[in-house]
Enzyme design. Structure first.
Site, PDB file in Angstrom:
ATOM      1  N   ALA A 243       0.821  -1.219   0.000  1.00 40.51           N
ATOM      2  CA  ALA A 243       0.000   0.000   0.000  1.00 40.51           C
ATOM      3  C   ALA A 243       0.851   1.263   0.000  1.00 40.51           C
ATOM      4  CB  ALA A 243      -0.935  -0.010   1.214  1.00 40.51           C
ATOM      5  N   THR A 244       2.041   1.216   0.590  1.00 34.17           N
ATOM      6  CA  THR A 244       2.901   2.411   0.583  1.00 34.17           C
ATOM      7  C   THR A 244       3.261   2.795  -0.847  1.00 34.17           C
ATOM      8  OG1 THR A 244       3.830   2.086   2.797  1.00 34.17           O
ATOM      9  CG2 THR A 244       5.176   3.306   1.226  1.00 34.17           C
TER      10      THR A 244
ATOM     11  N   ASN B 194      -5.815   3.372  10.351  1.00 32.15           N
ATOM     12  CA  ASN B 194      -5.015   2.281  10.888  1.00 32.15           C
ATOM     13  C   ASN B 194      -4.828   2.350  12.393  1.00 32.15           C
ATOM     14  OD1 ASN B 194      -3.472   4.614   9.838  1.00 32.15           O
ATOM     15  ND2 ASN B 194      -1.728   3.625  10.792  1.00 32.15           N
TER      16      ASN B 194
ATOM     17  N   GLN C  43      -6.586  -0.965   5.307  1.00 27.38           N
ATOM     18  CA  GLN C  43      -7.228  -1.490   6.512  1.00 27.38           C
ATOM     19  C   GLN C  43      -8.705  -1.814   6.292  1.00 27.38           C
ATOM     20  OE1 GLN C  43      -5.671  -2.227   9.285  1.00 27.38           O
ATOM     21  NE2 GLN C  43      -3.714  -1.180   9.041  1.00 27.38           N
TER      22      GLN C  43
ATOM     23  N   SER D 178      -3.372  -3.735   0.311  1.00 24.47           N
ATOM     24  CA  SER D 178      -2.214  -4.433   0.869  1.00 24.47           C
ATOM     25  C   SER D 178      -2.542  -5.902   1.095  1.00 24.47           C
ATOM     26  CB  SER D 178      -1.803  -3.781   2.197  1.00 24.47           C
ATOM     27  OG  SER D 178      -0.783  -4.524   2.829  1.00 24.47           O
TER      28      SER D 178
ATOM     29  N   HIS E  49      -0.731  -8.118   3.264  1.00 25.22           N
ATOM     30  CA  HIS E  49      -0.478  -8.688   4.594  1.00 25.22           C
ATOM     31  C   HIS E  49      -1.448  -8.210   5.672  1.00 25.22           C
ATOM     32  CE1 HIS E  49       1.747  -5.366   6.814  1.00 25.22           C
ATOM     33  NE2 HIS E  49       1.752  -4.892   5.588  1.00 25.22           N
TER      34      HIS E  49
ATOM     35  N   THR F 132       9.564  -7.406 -12.324  1.00 27.01           N
ATOM     36  CA  THR F 132       8.953  -8.728 -12.423  1.00 27.01           C
ATOM     37  C   THR F 132       7.870  -8.900 -11.350  1.00 27.01           C
ATOM     38  OG1 THR F 132      11.029  -9.652 -13.240  1.00 27.01           O
ATOM     39  CG2 THR F 132       9.416 -11.212 -12.365  1.00 27.01           C
TER      40      THR F 132
ATOM     41  N   CYS G 137       4.326   1.917  11.907  1.00 26.86           N
ATOM     42  CA  CYS G 137       5.287   2.755  11.191  1.00 26.86           C
ATOM     43  C   CYS G 137       5.765   3.924  12.055  1.00 26.86           C
ATOM     44  CB  CYS G 137       4.672   3.305   9.913  1.00 26.86           C
ATOM     45  SG  CYS G 137       4.039   2.003   8.826  1.00 26.86           S
TER      46      CYS G 137
END
Length: 450
Positions: A120-121, A200, A228, A248, A250, A288, A374
């Site tokens: 997501a970043t 978040n 989120q 995202s 994860h 890739t 973060c």
């Protein structure tokens, strides 16, 4: 299945090792720290066993079913999906396109509108900087909020250094934006509105459908960071009228290192690529495509689509069990952010008359955080809570409990017990709490300076 073999290998422990009875993850790996018969020691901290994991907003364990889908692409189907001359490349390309369709289905989009990224970043950087750089001749203004994720705020600051103007909308005490204020801040040169779907740190859900309508009315592209939100609340790109959406892997029981960017085709949104290379992903994100990670994210999205309703109902019960359990035993507990518009798996609490860092250190047997992973290394109070108008002392005492698919009732009960015990212990040492119990209004006291 291959994951069963891996699970058995990972869970083989020495006779002296004690593995915690209740596990957040379905497969428990031995810790990388030194585990003694009496507990675990890591980074100078000794605890009785692996902590309870209640930090699901930071990351989630990979669902074993997701791992099963990924393993063949590490072990036997390892072709480069961009190799067009042989079977290995063809089967990897097919797997990537299947995953693209799985991600698209969860948000109500077309597979052609999904671009895979590293997370997501990266998606947020492409959205904020990429859009403004592409339309820089006519559009010089961005609108976002004071409570966005750091990567959006830092991207906006980067644009400011380049001469763009940014409006940071304030939020109310409930964490929600004022829609009338948003409407007033839109200008003819506004090139983007970027507002996250689910926060978040505090879990509040912004009025995305209403924001989308305002953006459509003024013909301004709308970007939302939905890292989120994906798989936790119903996401509909058409209903929300979003032009770009960051996702995202994860956060939804998928692998780390993979994410996606939704980019609307009609009306088409354009971005300037932030990375140059071989032109993969329609030239928007060269490099890739990591087939195993992408397959894992696709499988996680498909599982979320099937189990979201069940997960939400179960997690809501656990959240109520946690909040009620704590409030029944101690007073001065404040929920940060709206309780009405909130993702149920996020519970951000402040505890009055308790020093926050001491509380976190005392909760070594519960893996929780004081805010975003973060920014939680900082000793500064959360900028999100400060934006809500939370007093600095209360902002310092905030703890974010993240509940997820594999959290158990036993873990919640243990977390309640340990939290209550630690808060009571710290309050016993607090002269302020003693004064409050005696009926003294400490806010009226004028403290002498020495």
């Amino acid at each position: 299945m291959a994951s069963q073999f891996i699970r058995q290998t990972l869970t083989k422990t020495k006779p002296s090792t004690i593995v915690r009875r209740f596990s957040t993850a379905a497969a428990v790996a031995s810790p990388t720290g030194y585990e003694e018969p009496t507990g675990v020691t890591m980074k100078g901290v000794k605890i009785s066993g692996r902590p309870l994991y209640l930090d699901m907003q930071a990351t989630t364990p990979v669902d074993p079913r997701v791992l099963d889908s990924m393993l063949p692409f590490y072990l036997s189907r390892y072709g480069n999906p961009h190799s067009r001359t042989h079977l290995y490349g063809w089967e990897s390309e097919t797997a990537v396109e299947t995953a693209r369709a799985q991600v698209a289905a969860l948000i109500g989009a077309s597979p052609k509108e999904i671009v895979f990224t590293s997370g997501a970043t990266e998606s947020n950087n492409i959205s904020v900087k990429g859009v403004m750089h592409f339309y820089k001749e006519k559009k010089r203004h961005v609108i976002t909020t004071q409570t966005e994720h750091k990567c959006v705020l830092d991207s906006c600051r980067h644009l400011q250094q380049e001469g763009f103007e940014v409006t940071y909308l304030p939020v109310g005490s409930d964490g929600l934006i004022d829609l009338d204020r948003l409407r007033k801040e839109i200008r003819p040169d506004t090139g983007l509105v970027s507002i996250m779907a689910v926060n978040n740190e505090i879990g509040v859900v912004q009025p995305l459908e209403e924001i989308g309508k305002i953006c459509k009315e003024f013909n301004v592209p709308f970007h939302t960071d939905a890292a989120q939100a994906l798989g936790k609340i119903k996401v509909d790109v058409e209903k929300w009228n979003v032009s770009l959406m960051s996702l995202s892997g994860h956060k939804i029981y998928g692998p780390k290192g993979v994410g996606a960017l939704y980019m609307r085709r009609r009306p088409r949104i354009r971005v300037e690529p932030q990375m140059n290379g071989g032109g993969q992903e329609r030239g928007i994100r060269s490099g890739t495509v990591p087939t195993p990670l992408v397959v894992g994210m696709g499988a996680a999205c498909e599982l979320a689509m099937k189990e979201m309703e069940y997960d939400e109902k179960r997690i809501k019960g656990l959240q109520e069990r946690l909040l009620n359990g704590i409030r029944e035993k101690i007073d001065g507990v404040v929920v940060n952010g709206s309780m009405d518009r909130r993702y149920v798996g996020n519970l951000n609490l402040s505890f009055a008359y308790v020093e926050g860092e001491s509380l976190l250190m005392g909760l070594k047997e519960v893996a929780v955080s004081s805010g975003s992973a973060c920014t939680s290394a900082s000793l500064e109070p959360s900028y999100v809570l400060r934006a809500l108008g939370v007093d600095e002392d209360m902002a310092h005492t905030s703890i974010r409990f993240g509940i997820g698919r594999f959290t158990t009732e036993e873990e919640i009960d243990k977390a309640v017990e340990l939290t209550v015990k630690q808060v009571e212990k710290l309050r016993e040492m607090s002269p302020l709490y003693e004064m409050v119990k005696e009926g003294i209004d400490i806010k009226q006291i004028q403290w002498a300076q020495h």
